[in-house]
Design a protein around this motif. Structure first.
Motif, PDB file in Angstrom:
ATOM      1  N   TYR A 580       0.854  -1.187   0.000  1.00 17.48           N
ATOM      2  CA  TYR A 580       0.000   0.000   0.000  1.00 17.48           C
ATOM      3  C   TYR A 580       0.888   1.235   0.000  1.00 17.48           C
ATOM      4  O   TYR A 580       1.700   1.424   0.903  1.00 17.48           O
ATOM      5  CB  TYR A 580      -0.911  -0.004   1.227  1.00 17.48           C
ATOM      6  CG  TYR A 580      -1.834   1.179   1.323  1.00 17.48           C
ATOM      7  CD1 TYR A 580      -2.903   1.314   0.448  1.00 17.48           C
ATOM      8  CD2 TYR A 580      -1.635   2.158   2.290  1.00 17.48           C
ATOM      9  CE1 TYR A 580      -3.770   2.390   0.533  1.00 17.48           C
ATOM     10  CE2 TYR A 580      -2.493   3.244   2.387  1.00 17.48           C
ATOM     11  CZ  TYR A 580      -3.559   3.352   1.504  1.00 17.48           C
ATOM     12  OH  TYR A 580      -4.412   4.434   1.589  1.00 17.48           O
ATOM     13  N   LYS A 581       0.725   2.042  -1.062  1.00 16.94           N
ATOM     14  CA  LYS A 581       1.541   3.247  -1.219  1.00 16.94           C
ATOM     15  C   LYS A 581       3.030   2.909  -1.099  1.00 16.94           C
ATOM     16  O   LYS A 581       3.781   3.551  -0.363  1.00 16.94           O
ATOM     17  CB  LYS A 581       1.139   4.325  -0.200  1.00 16.94           C
ATOM     18  CG  LYS A 581      -0.245   4.893  -0.428  1.00 16.94           C
ATOM     19  CD  LYS A 581      -0.571   6.024   0.539  1.00 16.94           C
ATOM     20  CE  LYS A 581      -1.939   6.624   0.248  1.00 16.94           C
ATOM     21  NZ  LYS A 581      -2.306   7.719   1.185  1.00 16.94           N
ATOM     22  N   LYS A 582       3.420   1.854  -1.840  1.00 14.10           N
ATOM     23  CA  LYS A 582       4.812   1.394  -1.943  1.00 14.10           C
ATOM     24  C   LYS A 582       5.368   0.874  -0.621  1.00 14.10           C
ATOM     25  O   LYS A 582       6.583   0.710  -0.473  1.00 14.10           O
ATOM     26  CB  LYS A 582       5.709   2.523  -2.475  1.00 14.10           C
ATOM     27  CG  LYS A 582       5.318   3.016  -3.869  1.00 14.10           C
ATOM     28  CD  LYS A 582       6.261   4.110  -4.352  1.00 14.10           C
ATOM     29  CE  LYS A 582       5.867   4.583  -5.753  1.00 14.10           C
ATOM     30  NZ  LYS A 582       6.763   5.637  -6.274  1.00 14.10           N
ATOM     31  N   ARG A 583       4.486   0.580   0.334  1.00 20.29           N
ATOM     32  CA  ARG A 583       4.953   0.048   1.618  1.00 20.29           C
ATOM     33  C   ARG A 583       4.327  -1.325   1.848  1.00 20.29           C
ATOM     34  O   ARG A 583       3.097  -1.461   1.748  1.00 20.29           O
ATOM     35  CB  ARG A 583       4.547   0.994   2.756  1.00 20.29           C
ATOM     36  CG  ARG A 583       4.984   0.528   4.139  1.00 20.29           C
ATOM     37  CD  ARG A 583       4.666   1.574   5.188  1.00 20.29           C
ATOM     38  NE  ARG A 583       3.241   1.713   5.420  1.00 20.29           N
ATOM     39  CZ  ARG A 583       2.551   0.975   6.295  1.00 20.29           C
ATOM     40  NH1 ARG A 583       3.160   0.011   6.978  1.00 20.29           N
ATOM     41  NH2 ARG A 583       1.268   1.173   6.476  1.00 20.29           N
ATOM     42  N   PRO A 584       5.137  -2.362   2.136  1.00 21.37           N
ATOM     43  CA  PRO A 584       4.573  -3.680   2.450  1.00 21.37           C
ATOM     44  C   PRO A 584       3.637  -3.572   3.652  1.00 21.37           C
ATOM     45  O   PRO A 584       3.964  -2.932   4.663  1.00 21.37           O
ATOM     46  CB  PRO A 584       5.809  -4.527   2.772  1.00 21.37           C
ATOM     47  CG  PRO A 584       6.941  -3.821   2.114  1.00 21.37           C
ATOM     48  CD  PRO A 584       6.611  -2.367   2.171  1.00 21.37           C
ATOM     49  N   ARG A 585       2.499  -4.219   3.517  1.00 24.36           N
ATOM     50  CA  ARG A 585       1.491  -4.118   4.562  1.00 24.36           C
ATOM     51  C   ARG A 585       0.843  -5.497   4.735  1.00 24.36           C
ATOM     52  O   ARG A 585      -0.176  -5.784   4.118  1.00 24.36           O
ATOM     53  CB  ARG A 585       0.436  -3.075   4.180  1.00 24.36           C
ATOM     54  CG  ARG A 585      -0.562  -2.725   5.260  1.00 24.36           C
ATOM     55  CD  ARG A 585      -1.549  -1.712   4.712  1.00 24.36           C
ATOM     56  NE  ARG A 585      -2.497  -1.263   5.716  1.00 24.36           N
ATOM     57  CZ  ARG A 585      -3.531  -0.470   5.464  1.00 24.36           C
ATOM     58  NH1 ARG A 585      -3.752  -0.047   4.238  1.00 24.36           N
ATOM     59  NH2 ARG A 585      -4.354  -0.109   6.425  1.00 24.36           N
ATOM     60  N   PRO A 586       1.413  -6.371   5.526  1.00 25.68           N
ATOM     61  CA  PRO A 586       0.837  -7.707   5.702  1.00 25.68           C
ATOM     62  C   PRO A 586      -0.537  -7.610   6.374  1.00 25.68           C
ATOM     63  O   PRO A 586      -0.722  -6.859   7.337  1.00 25.68           O
ATOM     64  CB  PRO A 586       1.846  -8.423   6.595  1.00 25.68           C
ATOM     65  CG  PRO A 586       2.547  -7.328   7.328  1.00 25.68           C
ATOM     66  CD  PRO A 586       2.604  -6.163   6.389  1.00 25.68           C
TER      67      PRO A 586
END
Length: 626
Positions: A580-586
């Motif tokens: 999400y928005k270039k950030r990993p979000r498990p």
């Protein structure tokens, strides 16, 4: 020239006196110049066509517009009769009182007579209005009712009382209204001329609200407001602080210069405006109707004399009744109140009514109702319905390796059960992505899409707030189908998946409902809502198997942490990687139900079982909810 010559000849024949020869032949010009001058603000021109003191008449005409706070005054001539050196003109006045009030229309007469050969209006205040007499003035009285509440399904309010601070004046006591308005303008940005016109048009003895402040803003400005002479602060308690689900209910704020301009009226200081959620969506129904009266007042006593016109205001003001259950909402709030960002949506399985939307470090509206998340293997609830219809046997053994490629797409399973191979039933219960993805070749792409639609995924339902029903991409091959079964390329909201669980429980997918009354926001404020899709029955031949799968997910699978006392809990959990928005979000998911309450939980956590634990706590909380 012909008209002047003819008049002169007629005068010479009929009237031998010199002064009469130069008399205006008709009072029409006098009537026209008086009414046009008054209408266009050329008060000196209008006053010159009367037999009164020009300064007195001009001020009286100008004061009329000020006292009525009129946006415009227009006239139309209805008739003119002449009798010797006297005449009477019948006219209609149309006064635009502004703030979206109706036009004030009334009929009146202009008496005229010849003065030194010129037609003049016989001046008296009754020329302005037949019931306006010497020593009197106009005033506009505005009354508003309080904001209506938003209620839960049992009629309990979903907002708390909060104090608003209304700065205003009593016009008869204000020594310098211009100075008061100038200082308020510098503090608030409200146009000085609008503030001043409200004071000058209001009943002299009434409190006139000018600017409203919330508690924080008032605390910031209190000392400076106290320095303004003749300004009074009136504390008003209104139900404007949202209870949970606060993002869904929405905040309420005071009218500001920006919102006053956006709303366009009829909004006055002391009124409130919804700043989000249902408070904004149903602003027109919730705000108190504005009533308006035109009254004459005695200038000496400041007492009312006569009511000339009255408008009761809007009649569509009503409370908004929702499907939210305060007890279920409390359970949702407690369940998500841990350390990880999470949102939980609960619906009544038999109806699709939204019972609660909880969130911690997430937004109930943006994430709970309108989120666009990959559902991971919880989407295999939908996929397995299609597979069952295609004849798949749940007892069939399928490998559950740590790594598998299907049609060129790679899938990985973090926790591999011992033994390596599982039945499809067990693979679902354990949330084994590699096992489930391998079934892609057993189902048709069109059947996957049609099954998703029967579960409401991608179906355009209608809610008064922004929401998302989901998207399923076109599947061109086994890799694309496997990604759909694994919930990697699908996008859904928690509301979407709560309705999926509700459909399995009840046997019928139903569209969500949040508000039961009124039926829709005011069409004048928003476009009419899209037609709501009807209920869609699931295939009865697959329901028992689907329910058995969901029960296995809690009884012996990865969703075991959702177990709770009372009726059996059904559900499935999974983890899914999300950027999400270039950030990993498990993400961790749980989708299931207990009794008639279906729920979907999304938690930003690497532990796939995190959402199942939240669901278990929620179900335990609903068991004790009033």
């Amino acid at each position: 020239m012909r008209r002047t010559l003819s008049a002169g000849l007629a005068c010479a024949v009929l009237v031998p006196t010199a002064s009469a020869c130069f008399a205006e032949p008709s009072p029409h010009d006098a009537v026209s110049e008086f009414l046009v001058g008054w209408q266009t603000g050329r008060y000196d021109d209008a006053a010159g066509r009367t037999d009164g003191d020009p300064k007195v008449v001009g001020k009286a005409l100008e004061d009329t517009g000020v006292q009525l706070d009129a946006a415009s005054i227009r006239f139309s001539l209805k008739g003119l009769t002449t009798d010797g050196d006297s005449a009477v003109a019948d006219f209609r006045a149309q006064v635009d009182l502004g703030d979206n009030n109706p036009l004030w229309q009334y009929d009146n007469k202009l008496p005229l007579h010849l003065v030194d050969g010129r037609w003049k209006v016989r001046w008296s205040p009754s020329v302005i209005h037949p019931e306006l007499h010497p020593g009197q003035r106009f005033a506009v009285e505005v009354s508003t009712e309080g904001r209506q509440p938003i209620e839960d399904r049992n009629g309990d309010p979903l907002q708390r009382e909060a104090t608003l601070y209304v700065a205003g004046v009593y016009p008869a006591r204000v020594k310098d209204p211009v100075g008061v308005c100038e200082r308020l303008y510098h503090l608030t940005g409200f146009p000085q001329d609008r503030l001043l016109s409200r004071i000058r048009s209001a009943p002299p003895q009434d409190f006139v609200p000018l600017v409203t402040f919330g508690g924080r803003k008032y605390a910031q400005l209190r000392d400076r407001l106290d320095e303004i002479p003749d300004l009074t602060i009136d504390k008003k308690s209104q139900p404007v602080a949202p209870a949970e689900p606060a993002d869904i209910i929405g905040k309420v704020g005071a009218i500001t210069p920006e919102t006053e301009q956006q709303l366009g009226g009829p909004q006055l200081a002391g009124d409130t405006v919804g700043q989000g959620g249902l408070q904004k969506a149903y602003q027109d129904q919730l705000t108190g109707s504005t009533g308006t009266k035109v009254i004459t007042y005695d200038l000496k006593t400041n007492e009312p004399v006569a009511e000339l016109a009255k408008w009761p205001g809007r009649t569509n003001t009503t409370s908004v009744k929702t499907t939210i259950d305060k007890g279920v909402q409390r359970a949702a709030d407690l369940a998500v109140s841990g350390t990880a960002p999470a949102t939980l949506v609960a619906v009544k399985a038999s109806t699709g009514e939204i019972l609660a939307v909880g969130a911690h470090e997430m937004d109930q509206l943006r994430d709970g109702l309108a989120g666009r998340f990959p559902p991971g293997s919880t989407f295999s609830i939908v996929a397995l319905e299609a597979l069952l219809r295609a004849g798949v046997d749940l007892r069939q053994k399928v490998p559950c390796p740590a790594d598998r490629t299907v049609g060129g797409a790679r899938f990985q399973q973090a926790s591999v059960p011992s033994g390596g191979s599982l039945t499809i039933r067990t693979g679902f219960a354990q949330g084994c992505v590699t096992a489930l993805a391998s079934l892609a070749r057993r189902v048709d792409a069109a059947e996957l899409s049609q099954t998703a639609a029967r579960f409401g995924v991608g179906v355009g339902w209608s809610l008064p707030l922004r929401s998302f029903s989901g998207t399923v991409p076109q599947a061109a091959g086994d890799a694309a189908k496997a990604k759909i079964i694994a919930g990697q390329t699908v996008r859904v909201s928690p509301l979407t998946m709560a309705l999926v669980a509700a459909a399995v429980k009840s046997g019928t997918w139903r569209p969500p409902t949040l508000v039961t009354s009124p039926s829709a926001p005011d069409a004048a404020a928003q476009a009419p809502p899209a037609p709501q899709p009807g209920p869609m029955a699931l295939d009865t031949a697959t329901l028992d198997d689907l329910r058995g799968l969901m029960r296995a997910g809690v009884a012996s699978g990865s969703a075991a942490a959702a177990a709770a006392p009372g009726e059996d809990v059904y559900g499935v959990s999974s983890g899914v990687a999300y950027v999400y928005k270039k950030r990993p979000r498990p993400l961790s998911w749980f989708v299931g139900w207990q009794g008639d309450v279906a729920v979907a939980v999304v938690t930003e956590a690497a532990d796939p079982g995190a959402s199942a634990r939240i669901a278990g706590q929620f179900f335990r909380g609903t068991a004790t909810a009033p």
